[in-house]
Design an enzyme around this catalytic site. Structure first.
Site, mmCIF file in Angstrom:
data_model
loop_
_atom_site.group_PDB
_atom_site.id
_atom_site.type_symbol
_atom_site.label_atom_id
_atom_site.label_comp_id
_atom_site.label_asym_id
_atom_site.label_seq_id
_atom_site.Cartn_x
_atom_site.Cartn_y
_atom_site.Cartn_z
ATOM 1 N N ARG A 16 0.891 -1.232 0.100
ATOM 2 C CA ARG A 16 -0.171 -0.001 -0.052
ATOM 3 C C ARG A 16 0.793 1.098 -0.050
ATOM 4 O O ARG A 16 1.420 1.506 1.047
ATOM 5 C CB ARG A 16 -0.861 0.075 1.276
ATOM 6 N N GLU A 34 -14.735 -8.746 -6.360
ATOM 7 C CA GLU A 34 -13.245 -8.531 -5.821
ATOM 8 C C GLU A 34 -12.755 -9.945 -5.324
ATOM 9 O O GLU A 34 -11.687 -10.097 -5.488
ATOM 10 C CB GLU A 34 -13.467 -7.555 -4.717
ATOM 11 N N PRO A 60 -15.368 9.421 8.528
ATOM 12 C CA PRO A 60 -16.486 10.371 8.244
ATOM 13 C C PRO A 60 -16.221 11.685 8.389
ATOM 14 O O PRO A 60 -16.799 12.603 8.072
ATOM 15 C CB PRO A 60 -17.356 9.866 9.426
ATOM 16 N N GLY A 61 -14.963 12.009 8.907
ATOM 17 C CA GLY A 61 -14.441 13.371 9.007
ATOM 18 C C GLY A 61 -14.433 14.228 7.796
ATOM 19 O O GLY A 61 -14.546 15.319 7.712
ATOM 20 N N GLU A 109 -17.186 7.553 1.939
ATOM 21 C CA GLU A 109 -17.171 6.360 1.650
ATOM 22 C C GLU A 109 -17.930 5.597 2.574
ATOM 23 O O GLU A 109 -17.835 5.581 3.791
ATOM 24 C CB GLU A 109 -15.716 5.868 1.703
ATOM 25 N N GLU A 143 -4.014 -5.211 -13.271
ATOM 26 C CA GLU A 143 -2.450 -5.158 -13.861
ATOM 27 C C GLU A 143 -1.480 -4.611 -12.619
ATOM 28 O O GLU A 143 -0.453 -5.231 -12.642
ATOM 29 C CB GLU A 143 -2.378 -4.154 -15.128
ATOM 30 N N GLU A 202 -2.113 -5.144 -9.260
ATOM 31 C CA GLU A 202 -2.102 -5.605 -8.231
ATOM 32 C C GLU A 202 -1.254 -6.861 -8.101
ATOM 33 O O GLU A 202 -1.012 -7.808 -8.945
ATOM 34 C CB GLU A 202 -3.421 -6.189 -7.939
#
Length: 181
Positions: A64, A92, A114-115, A119, A138, A140
């Site tokens: 990540r 997924e 939530p700030g 999402e 591609e 991942e």
């Protein structure tokens, strides 16, 4: 206690990307506060907890860039526009692991940040798994691994499993559902 939604006086798109947009809203919130709020607008995402017949679970490890680390996580991904959460969860699961599931059961729906992000994440348990070939995107590079629930609990306790959506899904499952199996 104030109820309702904010009154949007002005909304301006500051950035439009492939995954999200950034907008600045001038609002009057239900409590009467007038403020500028920067919001990341996201289409939503799904999280999938693959559970094997023997109670073990599948996690994936991937890099990540935003945190500069490899993380262990549950299967997850963005919901496409007009795609149902259930369809996104099936997609997924197949893309990232190759597995299909006879049953996908919604565990919960959460708001991770939530700030400033709108999402919603839908977390599903995937059961009745059938193995197949993964179909990652591609960009991942994913490593799957099967763990016992006890192992995942230790990983959470030691801080080696740090992904919030995964911790949330695993702890919810362990606390409310795993003992009923």
């Amino acid at each position: 206690m104030a109820k309702g939604r904010a009154q949007i006086l002005r909304s301006e798109i500051l950035y439009q990307g492939k995954v999200f947009r950034l907008q600045r809203d001038l609002v009057i919130e239900p409590g009467g506060v007038k403020a500028e709020r920067d919001i990341i607008v996201h289409p939503g995402s799904v999280v999938v907890l693959p559970i094997f017949k023997d109670g073990r679970v599948l996690l994936i490890r991937q890099y990540r860039h935003s945190v500069g680390e490899f993380l262990w996580e549950l299967v997850a991904g963005r919901k496409e526009p007009n795609e149902s959460p259930l369809a996104a969860a099936r997609r997924e699961l197949l893309e990232e692991t190759g597995y299909t599931a006879k049953r996908l059961r919604k565990l919960m729906r959460i708001v991770p940040t939530p700030g400033f992000v709108n999402e919603w994440m839908w977390i599903f348990a995937a059961e009745g798994l059938t193995e197949g070939a993964a179909q990652p995107e591609e960009d991942e590079k994913i490593t799957p691994r099967v763990f016992t629930l006890k192992d995942t609990e230790k990983m959470i306790n030691r801080g080696t499993l740090r992904d919030a959506k995964s911790i949330c899904g695993l702890l919810y499952y362990m606390r409310f559902l795993a003992r009923r199996r």
